[in-house]
Write a protein that holds these residues in place. Structure first.
Motif, mmCIF file in Angstrom:
data_model
loop_
_atom_site.group_PDB
_atom_site.id
_atom_site.type_symbol
_atom_site.label_atom_id
_atom_site.label_comp_id
_atom_site.label_asym_id
_atom_site.label_seq_id
_atom_site.Cartn_x
_atom_site.Cartn_y
_atom_site.Cartn_z
ATOM 1 N N MET A 118 29.915 -17.385 65.274
ATOM 2 C CA MET A 118 28.637 -16.866 64.800
ATOM 3 C C MET A 118 28.188 -17.651 63.567
ATOM 4 N N ARG A 119 26.907 -17.945 63.509
ATOM 5 C CA ARG A 119 26.357 -18.664 62.349
ATOM 6 C C ARG A 119 25.285 -17.813 61.689
ATOM 7 N N LEU A 120 25.385 -17.687 60.378
ATOM 8 C CA LEU A 120 24.414 -16.918 59.600
ATOM 9 C C LEU A 120 23.453 -17.882 58.918
ATOM 10 N N GLU A 121 22.167 -17.656 59.105
ATOM 11 C CA GLU A 121 21.140 -18.538 58.542
ATOM 12 C C GLU A 121 20.107 -17.717 57.779
ATOM 13 N N HIS A 122 19.830 -18.141 56.570
ATOM 14 C CA HIS A 122 18.712 -17.597 55.801
ATOM 15 C C HIS A 122 17.631 -18.681 55.820
ATOM 16 N N ASN A 123 16.694 -18.573 56.758
ATOM 17 C CA ASN A 123 15.726 -19.641 56.977
ATOM 18 C C ASN A 123 14.683 -19.641 55.870
ATOM 19 N N PRO A 124 14.609 -20.711 55.084
ATOM 20 C CA PRO A 124 13.647 -20.740 53.978
ATOM 21 C C PRO A 124 12.199 -20.875 54.437
ATOM 22 N N ASP A 125 11.993 -21.413 55.645
ATOM 23 C CA ASP A 125 10.633 -21.621 56.136
ATOM 24 C C ASP A 125 10.021 -20.322 56.663
ATOM 25 N N THR A 126 10.799 -19.585 57.443
ATOM 26 C CA THR A 126 10.275 -18.347 58.028
ATOM 27 C C THR A 126 10.655 -17.121 57.213
ATOM 28 N N ARG A 127 11.562 -17.323 56.235
ATOM 29 C CA ARG A 127 12.065 -16.223 55.399
ATOM 30 C C ARG A 127 12.680 -15.124 56.252
ATOM 31 N N GLN A 128 13.379 -15.531 57.297
ATOM 32 C CA GLN A 128 14.082 -14.596 58.157
ATOM 33 C C GLN A 128 15.594 -14.762 58.005
ATOM 34 N N VAL A 129 16.319 -13.662 58.208
ATOM 35 C CA VAL A 129 17.774 -13.698 58.327
ATOM 36 C C VAL A 129 18.080 -13.804 59.818
ATOM 37 N N VAL A 130 18.790 -14.866 60.196
ATOM 38 C CA VAL A 130 19.019 -15.147 61.617
ATOM 39 C C VAL A 130 20.520 -15.218 61.884
ATOM 40 N N LEU A 131 20.967 -14.452 62.888
ATOM 41 C CA LEU A 131 22.326 -14.568 63.409
ATOM 42 C C LEU A 131 22.271 -15.422 64.671
ATOM 43 N N TRP A 132 22.945 -16.542 64.641
ATOM 44 C CA TRP A 132 23.022 -17.388 65.822
ATOM 45 C C TRP A 132 24.247 -16.958 66.614
ATOM 46 N N CYS A 133 24.032 -16.532 67.863
ATOM 47 C CA CYS A 133 25.084 -15.946 68.697
ATOM 48 C C CYS A 133 25.272 -16.768 69.968
ATOM 49 N N MET A 134 26.318 -16.408 70.728
ATOM 50 C CA MET A 134 26.619 -17.118 71.971
ATOM 51 C C MET A 134 25.791 -16.612 73.139
ATOM 52 N N GLY A 135 25.258 -15.418 73.045
ATOM 53 C CA GLY A 135 24.476 -14.839 74.120
ATOM 54 C C GLY A 135 24.067 -13.427 73.759
ATOM 55 N N GLU A 136 23.398 -12.770 74.689
ATOM 56 C CA GLU A 136 22.869 -11.439 74.409
ATOM 57 C C GLU A 136 23.967 -10.414 74.188
ATOM 58 N N ALA A 137 25.033 -10.466 74.992
ATOM 59 C CA ALA A 137 26.130 -9.513 74.812
ATOM 60 C C ALA A 137 26.808 -9.722 73.464
ATOM 61 N N HIS A 138 26.973 -10.963 73.073
ATOM 62 C CA HIS A 138 27.546 -11.288 71.765
ATOM 63 C C HIS A 138 26.678 -10.719 70.643
ATOM 64 N N ALA A 139 25.368 -10.862 70.783
ATOM 65 C CA ALA A 139 24.448 -10.329 69.771
ATOM 66 C C ALA A 139 24.513 -8.806 69.723
ATOM 67 N N ASP A 140 24.567 -8.163 70.888
ATOM 68 C CA ASP A 140 24.637 -6.699 70.921
ATOM 69 C C ASP A 140 25.891 -6.195 70.211
#
Length: 739
Positions: free
Chosen positions: A480-502
């Motif tokens: 899992m990768r955690l991103e604080h995107n400075p352009d969109t000002r969003q907190v984004v979790l990069w996951c392997m798929g939908e089940a992983h995200a759930d």
């Protein structure tokens, strides 16, 4: 194994007793691999019952169960995390690592492969099952590339539509590659009388080498000679098995002796078989089924345990991953020696609501003891939100897991697996070593998470806990990768798929008490001017005392893609005092960062300051910053604003049969296919450039398109103008949202 099994002690151990490993040669580390629903967890339960780790009710003495799953697994009815179940057979400790079969949790599978010395591939014999899935074949090939010993276990023999012989033939064809005779069964199922529905259940196994029948119909394994009708059915499979073993034997005379009609000694064949299995050149196919109600031994479990303890390699036979000193230097080669320097690796991190953080550790060298201070080094994944570690930590209690229970152990020697409590700084992939001799183990390869999930705290209370909860979540899962995107000002979790995200969002809620909401992921677009334009920024206010006065006139013109922002001063005659020209530039750049149309950064323009006015008293740095920002906004109102979208370089690796569909799919996503290149073993890589807005869910879509056999990588290339119709659609959506 084919005759050796009946010579072993098959009496169960004491339920609840933690198996001990006094020497590396008395340990086997085995990982179970297979698609979801193949029966891996059921097989683990059957092994635990046969070895006496649990009683007939599936419980240990303290009430725990091997099948005690967390609430997420219970709710989803599937495994989502790596689990360790230690059992003991014939004086050998077997660490069984059960991995999730769903592709989203490939990180747990990778950790299991790292911790194990051999792999059991579990496939279903049911005709309506998945058989050998594409993802399973890919893992088989990866194991083959590193020489990991493998065997196949066929499950679901109790199904009315089960076909062991058909599945064994499929395994030989699909997993054997150029050497199908390296994947062969050691036993054939023996069927009992047919029932009213015509289905004849499997009641035992016929050993092809021993030519004995091992009957499980009574609930206890017994053996007898095969009847006259069974021997001819066994003959062809037996000949092929012997020839396959001889082909892998180091004794070059065996084949000539066999072809000459000599009856080879069974003990010699078994020894050659075990050596070939340990080398990873021969892969037996076995069958297994759970124990019937009231039975103590599941069908085929004794034979499987004999293979694991007799044929799979000990930790002494595995090469320890290379290690270096954290501050740099050459590699150090270590051996699996309990008296050697400590080198252990955290292969899994989890949190227990009562105990806290628990780390599953594979000890490669040395001996790990509780309450000693170790050095934690790791692990080179700062891009995923995992900071590098170089600290000393005190080891907490050591334990051997069983379901939800942890049973204390005094130490963990080289080659063994153990759970360590309260390592607060160590994360998955980190190295534990002596503080006097710090070491860093070469990390294993982890796939990149490619499905973005943008999240927001549900409430103010959740917002206060979000940062800590995310840090703990990412510490457990290196995929899992955690991103604080400075352009969109969003907190984004990069996951392997939908089940992983759930599962990630559910863990935030249930384990860490943080409620979050998933929101649409925003791709970081850019804005630019489509034509030259002149504008004026006027900031004049008077409200008692010193006022605010600043006027600036600018010209804006577009530049080529990638030019950024240029600021040019062409003021003549001091219309704007020299000390305020940097203020105008600062205001222009700040407004460009905030955007002028949809809130995206403005790039690729030249802003020229041509004129302005100042007041001797009321002009100030702040006033001219505001005027510069106003001027850029006014310019945007008088010129077309174009949107630029990011384009990614994409490489998609798929079997050759899927190259055409992948290329068509990428073209349908506005992609430019650049070409293909071979990737070996009937696979190719498709290279393309695709707008990132079109591949937000590509991790999910590719899996469906390629039946789980495709992988892709992505890398930012550049920003390009977005088609006018799509830009217009975004503007319309933004206007509707604003209303």
């Amino acid at each position: 194994m084919g005759g050796a099994a009946d010579k072993r002690d098959v009496q169960p151990g004491a339920a609840g007793r933690a198996p001990a490993a006094d020497r590396p040669e008395n340990v086997r580390n085995v990982v179970l691999v297979g698609h979801s629903g193949a029966g891996k967890t059921t097989l683990v339960e059957a092994l635990a019952l046969t070895t006496g780790a649990v009683n007939r009710a599936g419980r240990v003495e303290d009430g725990g169960s091997v099948s005690d799953h967390d609430e997420i697994e219970q709710r989803q009815q599937r495994s989502v995390q790596l689990s360790l179940v230690p059992v003991e057979w014939g004086g050998i400790k077997v660490n069984v690592l059960d991995t999730p079969g769903y592709a989203d949790f490939v990180g747990e599978l990778r950790a299991g492969l790292r911790a194990a010395d051999a792999a059991l591939f579990v496939v279903s014999a049911a005709q309506d099952g998945e058989g050998i899935g594409g993802a399973t074949r890919m893992v088989w090939d990866e194991c083959a590339a590193v020489g990991m010993p493998r065997a196949v276990v066929v499950t679901h023999l109790e199904s009315a539509r089960a076909g062991f012989e058909e599945m064994a033939a499929q395994c030989a064809a699909e997993l054997g590659g150029d050497s199908p005779d390296s994947v062969l069964p050691l036993y054939l199922p023996v069927h009992g009388p047919a029932g009213p529905d015509g289905h004849a259940p499997v009641t035992g196994l016929a050993g092809l080498l021993s030519q004995r029948v091992y009957d499980y119909s009574s609930g206890e394994r017994t053996d007898a000679a095969p009847d006259a009708e069974l021997l001819p059915l066994m003959a062809g499979a037996r000949d092929r098995l012997i020839e396959g073993i001889i082909a892998e034997s180091e004794d070059e005379t065996l084949m000539d002796r066999y072809l000459g009609g000599e009856e080879l000694d069974i003990k010699t064949l078994i020894e050659d078989l075990e050596r070939a299995v340990a080398r990873g050149t021969f892969h037996p196919v076995l069958a297994a089924a759970p124990a019937a109600d009231g039975a103590r031994q599941g069908l085929g479990t004794v034979e499987l345990l004999e293979l694991v303890t007799g044929g799979f390699p000990t930790p002494l036979e595995r090469t320890v991953p290379p290690v270096t000193a954290p501050e740099g230097g050459g590699r150090t080669e270590l051996a699996c020696d309990p008296d050697g320097p400590l080198a252990a690796e955290v292969v899994k991190t989890s949190s227990d609501p009562y105990v806290g953080r628990i780390s599953m550790v594979r000890v490669f060298s040395g001996t790990l003891r509780p309450d000693e201070t170790v050095h934690v080094s790791g692990h080179g994944m700062e891009d995923r939100g995992h900071e590098d570690h170089d600290v000393d930590e005190r080891v907490g209690a050591l334990s051997s897991p069983f379901g939800k229970h942890q049973r204390p152990v005094p130490s963990a020697r080289a080659g063994d697996l153990v759970c360590v409590a309260k390592l607060t700084r160590a994360e998955t992939g980190d190295t534990l070593s002596s503080k006097e001799r710090p070491l860093l183990m070469e990390p294993w390869v982890m796939p990149d998470p490619l499905l973005p999930v943008a999240i927001e705290a549900h409430s103010k209370a959740d917002e206060d806990k979000l940062s800590q909860g995310l840090a703990r979540l990412v510490a457990e899962d290196p995929t899992m990768r955690l991103e604080h995107n400075p352009d969109t000002r969003q907190v984004v979790l990069w996951c392997m798929g939908e089940a992983h995200a759930d599962v990630a969002l559910e863990r935030l809620r249930s384990r860490y008490g943080v409620q979050v909401d998933a929101v649409p992921h925003r791709v970081p677009l850019r804005e630019t001017f489509g034509a030259p334009v002149a504008a004026r920024g006027r900031h004049v206010k008077q409200s008692g005392g010193h006022g605010q006065f600043a006027i600036c006139e600018i010209q804006v013109e577009p530049l080529p893609v990638g030019s950024g922002i240029e600021f040019v001063d062409k003021v003549i005659g001091g219309a704007v005092p020299r000390q305020f020209i940097p203020s105008v530039e600062k205001g222009v750049r700040a407004q460009a960062e905030r955007g002028v149309a949809l809130g995206f950064s403005v790039v690729d323009i030249r802003v020229t300051l041509t004129d302005g006015k100042a007041h001797s008293v009321d002009s100030s740095d702040a006033a001219f910053q505001t005027a510069g920002a106003l001027a850029l906004r006014e310019a945007a109102a008088g010129a077309p604003i174009h949107l630029l979208e990011p384009v990614a370089e994409v490489g998609v690796m798929v079997p050759d049969a899927y190259v055409g569909p992948v290329m068509s799919d990428l073209s349908g996503r506005r992609g430019r296919v650049l070409g293909t290149e071979p990737a070996g073993a009937g696979r190719s890589v498709v290279r393309a450039e695709v707008p990132e807005i079109e591949i937000g869910r590509y991790a999910v879509d590719l899996r469906s398109l390629s039946h789980g056999m495709g992988r892709f990588s992505r890398q930012y290339a550049r920003h390009e103008p977005m088609p006018a119709q799509l830009a217009a659609k975004l503007r319309q959506e933004a206007a509707e949202h604003a209303r």
